[in-house]
Scaffold this active site. Structure first.
Site, mmCIF file in Angstrom:
data_model
loop_
_atom_site.group_PDB
_atom_site.id
_atom_site.type_symbol
_atom_site.label_atom_id
_atom_site.label_comp_id
_atom_site.label_asym_id
_atom_site.label_seq_id
_atom_site.Cartn_x
_atom_site.Cartn_y
_atom_site.Cartn_z
ATOM 1 N N TYR A 36 0.853 -1.186 0.000
ATOM 2 C CA TYR A 36 0.000 0.000 0.000
ATOM 3 C C TYR A 36 0.890 1.237 0.000
ATOM 4 O O TYR A 36 1.473 1.601 1.009
ATOM 5 C CB TYR A 36 -0.926 0.016 1.214
ATOM 6 C CG TYR A 36 -1.812 -1.200 1.370
ATOM 7 C CD1 TYR A 36 -2.135 -2.018 0.288
ATOM 8 C CD2 TYR A 36 -2.328 -1.541 2.612
ATOM 9 C CE1 TYR A 36 -2.945 -3.124 0.451
ATOM 10 C CE2 TYR A 36 -3.146 -2.649 2.784
ATOM 11 C CZ TYR A 36 -3.449 -3.447 1.693
ATOM 12 O OH TYR A 36 -4.251 -4.547 1.863
ATOM 13 N N HIS A 106 0.553 -11.818 1.087
ATOM 14 C CA HIS A 106 -0.462 -10.998 0.426
ATOM 15 C C HIS A 106 -1.157 -11.739 -0.715
ATOM 16 O O HIS A 106 -2.369 -11.606 -0.900
ATOM 17 C CB HIS A 106 0.175 -9.702 -0.081
ATOM 18 C CG HIS A 106 -0.753 -8.539 -0.107
ATOM 19 N ND1 HIS A 106 -0.322 -7.236 -0.037
ATOM 20 C CD2 HIS A 106 -2.102 -8.467 -0.204
ATOM 21 C CE1 HIS A 106 -1.359 -6.423 -0.086
ATOM 22 N NE2 HIS A 106 -2.448 -7.148 -0.178
ATOM 23 N N SER A 185 -12.567 -5.003 2.128
ATOM 24 C CA SER A 185 -13.655 -4.399 1.364
ATOM 25 C C SER A 185 -15.026 -4.829 1.884
ATOM 26 O O SER A 185 -15.909 -5.203 1.105
ATOM 27 C CB SER A 185 -13.521 -4.727 -0.128
ATOM 28 O OG SER A 185 -14.280 -3.834 -0.914
ATOM 29 N N PRO A 186 -15.250 -4.757 3.194
ATOM 30 C CA PRO A 186 -16.531 -5.207 3.750
ATOM 31 C C PRO A 186 -17.699 -4.299 3.371
ATOM 32 O O PRO A 186 -18.857 -4.703 3.513
ATOM 33 C CB PRO A 186 -16.277 -5.187 5.257
ATOM 34 C CG PRO A 186 -15.253 -4.117 5.451
ATOM 35 C CD PRO A 186 -14.344 -4.249 4.256
ATOM 36 N N LEU A 187 -17.392 -3.101 2.884
ATOM 37 C CA LEU A 187 -18.436 -2.184 2.434
ATOM 38 C C LEU A 187 -18.584 -2.186 0.916
ATOM 39 O O LEU A 187 -19.231 -1.301 0.341
ATOM 40 C CB LEU A 187 -18.136 -0.754 2.931
ATOM 41 C CG LEU A 187 -18.188 -0.601 4.454
ATOM 42 C CD1 LEU A 187 -17.666 0.763 4.877
ATOM 43 C CD2 LEU A 187 -19.613 -0.811 4.966
ATOM 44 N N GLY A 188 -17.984 -3.214 0.274
ATOM 45 C CA GLY A 188 -18.141 -3.317 -1.179
ATOM 46 C C GLY A 188 -17.609 -2.099 -1.904
ATOM 47 O O GLY A 188 -18.294 -1.527 -2.755
ATOM 48 N N GLY A 190 -17.369 0.863 -1.023
ATOM 49 C CA GLY A 190 -18.262 2.005 -0.832
ATOM 50 C C GLY A 190 -19.689 1.788 -1.292
ATOM 51 O O GLY A 190 -20.583 2.559 -0.937
ATOM 52 N N PHE A 191 -19.928 0.745 -2.057
ATOM 53 C CA PHE A 191 -21.251 0.505 -2.640
ATOM 54 C C PHE A 191 -22.318 0.329 -1.568
ATOM 55 O O PHE A 191 -23.428 0.877 -1.672
ATOM 56 C CB PHE A 191 -21.180 -0.744 -3.523
ATOM 57 C CG PHE A 191 -22.473 -1.127 -4.187
ATOM 58 C CD1 PHE A 191 -22.971 -0.383 -5.242
ATOM 59 C CD2 PHE A 191 -23.187 -2.238 -3.766
ATOM 60 C CE1 PHE A 191 -24.161 -0.735 -5.865
ATOM 61 C CE2 PHE A 191 -24.368 -2.602 -4.381
ATOM 62 C CZ PHE A 191 -24.861 -1.844 -5.430
#
Length: 317
Positions: A36, A106, A185-188, A190-191
């Site tokens: 990152y 990773h 990415s548990p919020l997709g 941002g979706f």
């Protein structure tokens, strides 16, 4: 925290402030990686975490072919034992710490047996530089082999209401082996917060612009999932994003989401998801409603997807 989806560079002092405020809100698990930035996110976390280092868990990752001194990206992956050890030394310096609490591979290196990787991690554990280890987006047989060689603490996979692929193999395997699952990415992307609608178009460089689940035709279909999250948000006095995070936590006690953000308000909102509880009947109802919505489109660009589900080569006999 080195850039937003739109590729702008956030204010470093504000990123430090957000990390420290997260700890003040009882968040104690901080996830980063040498990739990152490269390197820059570890530097940010290392600086921010100094006051609370002994009260938090730091997770980082190795495995991409990155020069640990310069951060230059070289082609492909590199999990050769000597490179792992050099990568960890670089991570320790940037994180300003003497140990990494949880170190992941990773992505699985198709050229290096996972037993050789486990051997390198075992050496680092013996030196006290790594306390626990894990794998990300690995093939299931590689996880079995890794765990047999050196017990694995956690695996990391994309997992959310939007991407439920791990339920097929990874979740049952983790349950069988007693391994935790950390959801990136548990919020997709941002979706699931409701920030994306049918009119959304993505800025140049935003990875979401190339994901077919967000193409115009698929997006209009997939927004049914956001509508569901909004219904439950109203029902529980929460936000859609909080429902998405609480849903993951309700699946199993050993599943932990790691939402990322560059905004203080979003961090505060995400932290609020810890207070949301579902009854067993509500979990069953919500799971059935989520399962009924079949997502159209792919979760990643093909070039990125090619690195997921890879099996390590066999060890030479």
């Amino acid at each position: 925290m080195h850039r937003t989806y739109q590729t702008t560079i956030p204010s470093r002092p504000e990123m430090l402030r957000i990390i420290r405020a997260a700890h003040d809100r009882s968040i104690t698990f901080f996830d980063t990686a040498e990739a990152y930035g490269p390197l820059e996110n570890e530097r940010i976390l290392g600086e921010a975490a100094q006051p609370s280092r002994d009260r938090i868990v730091i997770a980082s990752k190795f495995g991409w072919n990155i020069d640990p001194a310069t951060g230059k990206r070289l082609p492909g992956l590199n999990s050769r034992p000597a490179h792992i050890k050099a990568a960890v030394e670089g991570s320790l310096k940037r994180l300003r710490t003497d140990r990494i609490d949880l170190l992941y591979q990773h992505r699985v290196d198709p050229a290096v047996p996972i037993e050789d990787v486990a051997g390198a991690i075992g050496d680092l554990k013996a030196q006290g530089k790594v306390l626990h280890w894990g794998l990300c987006e690995m093939g299931p047989n590689t996880l079995r082999r890794a765990h047999a060689e050196l017990p694995v603490t956690a695996v990391q996979n994309e997992y959310s209401m939007l991407w439920r692929g791990p339920k097929e193999t990874v979740v049952p395997l983790c349950a069988q082996l007693g391994i935790g699952l950390v959801c990136w990415s548990p919020l997709g992307v941002g979706f699931l917060t409701g920030a994306i609608d049918a009119q959304t178009r993505f800025a140049p460089g935003d990875i979401r612009g190339g994901e077919t689940r967000f193409s115009a035709d698929n997006l209009s279909h997939n927004l049914a999932l956001v509508a569901l999250a909004k219904q439950w948000a109203e029902r529980k006095g929460a936000t859609p994003g909080q429902i998405a995070l609480a849903w993951l936590g309700a699946q199993h006690p050993w599943i932990v989401p790691i939402p990322g953000t560059t905004q203080m308000a979003h961090m505060t909102e995400n932290a609020g998801a810890m207070a949301i509880r579902f009854t067993p009947a509500e979990v069953q109802e919500l799971n059935a409603a989520v399962a009924a919505i079949v997502i159209q489109g792919d979760r990643l660009l093909p070039a990125a997807q090619a690195f997921s589900g890879v099996e390590a080569p066999p060890r030479a006999s």
